[in-house]
Design a protein around this motif. Structure first.
Motif: not given
Lengths: 286, 333, 627
Positions: C211-231
């Protein structure tokens, strides 16, 4: 006394007068409060209104009714200090600038406008942080009055400007009236309604500002005023938890306070305006 | 006319800006707040580990970055130098983002919301106030007046909250907050603009309703005074049509103070509407400025305040120059 | 008139139809049931297009940057009391003299643009921060002498001075030095003013929109989530989207939770009660009263300016402590919902096991001497009294003393106003005829407590509760809430403060170096100058020794705990500050769309959505399938 009698003939005045008397009475009651308003846990918490606690108790363990009496006293003090000091400044500046014109007008309006152009809320927030949050209600009243006059001074001046161009000014000057007596005799009656209308504006503005600053947590939250009462009620989620008696007490009180002030001032300014006065007397006689 | 009125008036305009900006420069610097400490404490409070020794070094380097070294007077001169280049410097708390960029992000929201609400409430308030004042003896006029009388003193925060609960929470007609729909990128499509309007509607409504009540009351008082003046009474007695009296004599005379009021409220726009922004979670200058004061972001405070001061004084200048148009009896002196 | 009516109803129709869209469908292609919505704790984002969190400036990292976008080397989890190796493959290996350490990175982790995360990223980052004074950790990295790449995943750092805690700069709790992508930053002329938009993630989510007004940020899961420590560590994060959304002040968060427009928020007790009344899908970390998060690793309370009379007198501080009735105090502050702690470490389950339980008998036998008589200060019954209060308020509290002690703590200082009175009189204080206390010089005793400005913050509540206790005792106390507190505190311009009485420890590790280090006497400056240690300016020679010894002890050795206990005893008997309770965090969950959040019954992770550990919580969530 006869003035009051005359005024009381007006329905608006009667209503306003009764309300303000009740509110003042509540404010005076604070001197007889059984509780110290800054102490918590003096009564059981969150009780709805009952015979024992007329307006219930709040989540801090205080009696809402007695808190209210202190809040009225302190809020009225702030409003009266702010409004009366700023009225005095505004009338003097507005009358002189408007009547004399020229250089005097420009200098006065220069000062006036410097005050006017300061972004008010930020400045108040800055000042309240300058005194480290120790904003007592008397200081608050004085600070508000220092920033509350310039707008109305301009309104008064612009009224005088248009009055000045009217015929009776020339007549008066031709007939040799002195400046001061001219200003007060001829202009004052025209300015009075504005002064009264701005007096309410200013009092409600002062209380409104106090509430705003309190909601932002910038006044001393331990001193009960209509603003800090509201702030505590809001921050303890009185609305969502259904403690309506706590939230609506300061809201309704401030509404009635202003309604009564408004009625009084409208009625008084009509009374002071000589033409309507004659009208009224005539009506009464008929 | 130019020499006698316009030039002194313009000099006065510059003087007002100079004095105002100077006051705003010094007041925050007289408070005990230290932007460097506010910054470091925010970072550490949130759990970042900094060794106290490192904090000592950091304090020094931040002071230098923020331009807080040197005497107050030197900083003051540097401020004016920058200002003439149209630069407000970097934000301190959000170093090194330029202040002008932060303002640019927030200003459109505020200008959009406040211009509309100020104009709407001024126009509606004056029309209603004028009518109520003119027909002050009629029953319906009194009803309108009393509604305004009761709405106006409701503390704005509570009033706004009630509007929010009713329309956004219970009826769900409007969003609970924010300035634009979630997950959408800004565009100039009709749907997006309609959505923008939907998000702005409740803040607008709350401000307009209270604004109308205020303007109505002032206008009603002014008009009801003019109505009783001799020239109106004579005009009535002389059989001039009521509508003509209303427009030709009464409204025109009443507008003078109201125009001044409009100019002043237009100027206040730049400092935003803090409470509205808080209640409706609407983006704008109010929260930006409040944050700036809380964190001691001197450059950001100065940027907003300077804009605001220039804005208001320019509006006043305009109105002063336009006065004779509204009231022909006033001539330039 | 008809025309107008038509127009108005048309507008209403448009609005209503729009609002219908926004329930199941959050945004185009973003389904609500696949999205988790969490509140942004620190409010509106002022520079929403800037994702560069590696400078010395505030960038609102809790809008998803630290929770979803970035992975740290190591991270502490206060709920389990463990340190997780994230981007690092192992714990750091120090040389014997603590003059160098080796960091091994996890292989096979990639930035979201497909570049592998290697030793080069870490080396580049440390060197960049060391050379640029506007980068965060610039001052800390001056300790680095030399940095060498051993192989693709191994880095050796040589230090100028021995430091057994150097790796803690990379240890995430709510902020740490998290590696940045070299291949992006090396192309920038000025890494400080670079706004890193669109950002590249090392974590399991990428930016969708903001949001350019600064009230929200939307995040999307990575296709390659396996290649992160979390995954690699925990598997696939369940929500396809995560929305960070600032709902506004507490009352608005409550409304959003009730409308199922918010899934996770950090509320106040009053706010939570209101949600529980309305939304049957809502719950808190604890299923029943007191609802609080008992794993929050901060100890709250009051501390004094020990460089200022009369608070420089240990006996005055003891008197003020004994004048507090902890049950009434916690009732005033949190309606009783808090875990009391008498040591200057948080009474979380982990620290209770490490410190409170081993020190319990020492606490019970600790005495102070008043008028030649020994007085035992510890009150093991305080939790029972608190439970009694809660029952009276109508809350459901278990009767088993063991459970009560788990919930409310093991005990606190006795409420002994008589002893407090004796201590004060001994030090020359007097009561006037109204019972108000006078200072030894005969002036009325006035005290101000600096408290947080936000009424929802425990620090604010603590300040007012303490003020009520001492008012009752006869001291003229005023609570001042001001945004300038940090400056006032560091300059020593205050009497007392309701901020944390001791610096918080690492949170999930027994090492107390961080807590003690801020009491080092060398950081104490006279009043009027900025102090860099704890604002209370308390220090002691004995404590200095403990700090010195700790600094030369590996943080995983057993000796750390013995030294920790010694240090805590010193701080306790010197009354360095008054601990009252652990941070009574109130995590509210909405189980309409998602369940299996971390709870007291299933404490697999710190329950806050604003902590960086959030990404390790997401793989455990379960969708309910509700639309």
């Amino acid at each position: 006394m006869s003035v009051l009698k005359d005024l009381l003939r007006d329905g608006k005045f009667r209503l306003g007068f009764i309300i303000i008397c009740i509110i003042l009475f509540l404010g005076i009651l604070s001197f007889f409060s059984p509780y110290d308003p800054t102490r918590w846990n003096v009564v059981p918490r969150d009780l709805p209104p009952s015979l024992q606690h007329i307006l219930g108790t709040n989540s801090q363990g205080q009696d809402v009714f007695w808190q209210l009496t202190f809040a009225i006293r302190n809020s009225l003090t702030i409003a009266i200090i702010a409004a009366s000091f700023s009225r005095i400044i505004a009338i003097i500046v507005g009358l002189i600038a408007g009547y004399r014109g020229g250089r005097v007008d420009r200098v006065l309006m220069g000062i006036n406008d410097s005050f006017l152009v300061l972004p008010l809320l930020p400045i108040l927030i800055l000042i309240s942080s300058l005194i480290k949050g120790r904003l007592s209600f008397v200081t608050l009243g004085l600070i508000l009055s220092a920033f509350g006059w310039s707008w109305d001074a301009r309104v008064i001046r612009s009224q005088i400007l248009s009055l000045r161009e009217r015929d009776f000014t020339y007549t008066a000057i031709l007939s040799g009236s002195k400046t001061m007596s001219l200003v007060f005799k001829e202009y004052f009656p025209f300015v009075i309604p504005i002064v009264f209308s701005t007096l309410i504006n200013n009092m409600s503005w002062a209380i409104g500002m106090e509430i705003t600053l309190a909601i932002l947590g910038l006044t001393n939250l331990e001193i009960p005023t209509l603003g800090t009462m509201l702030q505590w009620a809001l921050s303890y989620q009185a609305m969502l938890l259904g403690l309506w008696w706590w939230l609506f007490t300061p809201v309704i009180t401030s509404v009635f306070l202003f309604v009564s002030l408004y009625l009084l001032s409208v009625s008084i300014s009509e009374y002071l305006d000589p033409r309507t006065r004659i009208q009224r007397i005539r009506v009464i006689k008929e | 006319m130019l020499r006698r009125y316009l030039i002194p008036r313009f000099l006065q305009y510059l003087l007002v800006i100079f004095v105002g900006v100077t006051i705003v420069f010094f007041v925050p610097r007289l408070t005990p707040v230290d932007p460097v400490q506010q910054m470091i404490s925010t970072i550490m409070k949130m759990g970042t580990y900094l060794d106290p020794k490192a904090v000592e070094q950091m304090t020094e380097s931040l002071k230098e970055l923020y331009g807080l070294k040197g005497s107050l007077f030197e900083q003051y001169l540097a401020f004016w130098q920058r200002l003439f280049k149209g630069d407000f410097g970097p934000s301190l708390f959000r170093f090194p983002i330029p202040v002008i960029k932060l303002i640019g992000d927030s200003l459109p929201w505020t200008v959009g919301l406040l211009t509309v609400s100020t104009f709407l409430s001024w126009i509606i308030g004056n029309i209603l106030g004028g009518i109520v004042g003119f027909y002050y003896e009629k029953r319906w006029a009194r009803v309108i007046e009393s509604i305004a009388m009761f709405i106006r003193p409701i503390p704005y925060y509570v009033f706004a909250l009630i509007i929010l609960v009713v329309f956004a929470y219970l009826l769900k007609w409007f969003p609970l907050g924010g300035g634009m729909p979630i997950g959408v990128r800004p565009s100039f499509s009709i749907t997006f603009i309609l959505e923008l309007f939907r998000y702005a509607f409740l803040p607008l409504l709350s401000m307009v309703v209270l604004g109308v009540a205020v303007t109505l009351q002032t206008m009603r008082l002014i008009v009801s005074n003019i109505v009783k003046e001799d020239f109106v009474v004579y005009a009535r007695a002389g059989g001039v049509k009521k509508r003509l009296i209303a427009f030709k004599y009464v409204i025109r005379n009443a507008m003078l103070p109201q125009v001044t009021n409009l100019a002043l409220s237009m100027g206040q726009i730049f400092s935003g509407a803090l409470i509205t922004e808080i209640v409706f979670s609407y983006p704008g200058m109010g929260t930006l400025l409040y944050n700036a004061i809380a964190t001691g972001d001197f450059n950001l405070i100065m940027g907003i305040a300077t804009l605001s001061i220039i804005g208001i004084s320019t509006f006043i200048l305009f109105i002063d120059l336009l006065y004779p148009l509204f009231d022909p009896r006033v001539r330039y002196r | 008139m008809k025309k107008k009516l038509f127009f108005v109803s048309l507008i209403l129709l448009i609005f209503v139809s729009f609002s219908q869209v926004s329930f199941s469908q959050l945004a185009p292609n973003v389904v609500r049931s696949e999205t988790l919505i969490a509140n942004i704790l620190t409010g509106r984002v002022v520079s929403p297009d800037n994702f560069n969190v590696w400078t010395t400036a505030w960038r609102t990292p809790d809008r998803g940057i630290q929770q979803l976008m970035l992975e740290p080397l190591w991270i502490v989890d206060p709920a389990t009391g463990k340190v997780i190796n994230a981007l690092a493959a192992t714990a750091p290996q120090y040389s014997k003299d603590f003059k160098s350490l080796t960091i091994k990175l996890r292989a096979g982790c990639y930035w979201s643009d497909g570049v592998e995360i290697t030793a080069d990223d870490l080396i580049y980052h440390i060197e960049l921060a060391k050379s640029n004074s506007a980068m965060a950790y610039h001052a800390s990295f001056q300790e680095v002498d030399k940095i060498t790449k051993i192989d693709k995943y191994t880095v050796k750092i040589d230090l100028k001075e021995p430091n057994a805690r150097f790796h803690t700069y990379f240890l995430d709790r709510w902020g740490a030095c998290r590696p940045l992508p070299k291949h992006i930053f090396e192309k920038q002329k000025d890494p400080v003013s670079f706004n890193f938009n669109p950002p590249v993630s090392s974590g399991p989510y990428v930016l969708h929109s903001y949001d350019p007004g600064g009230y929200w940020v939307l995040w999307q899961r990575r296709e390659d989530w396996q290649r992160t420590p979390t995954g690699k560590l925990f598997g696939r994060p369940q929500p396809k989207y995560v929305l960070f959304y600032y709902a506004g002040p507490t009352e608005k968060q409550v409304l959003a939770l009730n409308n199922n427009q918010l899934d996770m928020a950090d509320l106040t007790m009053e706010g939570l009660r209101s949600v529980l009344q309305t939304n049957k899908y809502a719950r808190a970390y604890m299923k029943d009263y007191p609802y609080i998060v008992n794993v929050d690793p901060c100890i709250t309370g009051i501390y004094f300016n020990t460089a200022k009379a009369p608070y420089n007198n240990k006996e005055v501080r003891w008197a003020l402590t004994l004048a507090i009735d902890i049950v009434e105090y916690l009732a005033t502050a949190f309606d009783g919902a808090a875990t009391m702690g008498s040591l200057l470490v948080p009474p979380t389950p982990a620290y209770t096991k490490w410190y409170y339980e081993p020190l319990e008998s020492w606490l019970k036998n600790f005495t102070i001497t008043v008028d030649g008589q020994k007085f035992k200060v510890f009150d093991p019954d305080a939790p029972m009294r608190l439970a009694e209060y809660a029952r009276k308020r109508g809350y459901n509290v278990p009767n088993d003393p063991k459970t009560i002690r788990q919930i409310f703590g093991i005990g606190w200082f006795k409420y002994a106003p008589d002893v407090a009175e004796k201590l004060l009189i001994k030090n020359g204080f007097k009561r006037d005829k109204d019972g108000k206390w006078l200072l030894p010089d005969g002036k009325p005793w006035k005290m101000t407590i600096l408290a947080h400005t936000n009424p929802a913050h425990p620090d604010f509540r603590n300040g007012f509760a303490a003020s009520q206790q001492w008012k009752k005792f006869g001291i003229d106390v005023e609570v001042v809430t001001t945004e300038q507190r940090p400056t006032l505190l560091q300059n020593g311009d205050f009497d007392a403060c309701s901020d944390w009485p001791a610096t918080e420890p690492w949170g999930g590790h027994p090492d107390l170096y961080r807590t003690f280090n801020s009491w080092r006497s060398e950081y104490v400056r006279p009043i009027g100058e900025i102090t860099f240690g704890h604002p209370s300016r308390w220090s002691s020679k004995a404590m200095d020794k403990i700090i010195e010894q700790l600094a030369n002890t590996d943080w995983n050795s057993v000796k750390v705990r013995t030294l920790g206990m010694e240090g805590l005893k010193i701080a306790f008997s010197e009354m360095a500050g008054i601990p009252t309770c652990s941070y009574p965090g109130i995590a509210c969950y909405n189980e309409y769309y998602w369940t299996n959040y971390p709870t007291q019954e299933n404490a697999y992770c710190i329950p806050y959505h604003h902590w960086p550990n959030f990404k390790y919580m997401l793989p455990f969530l379960k969708p309910t399938g509700r639309k």
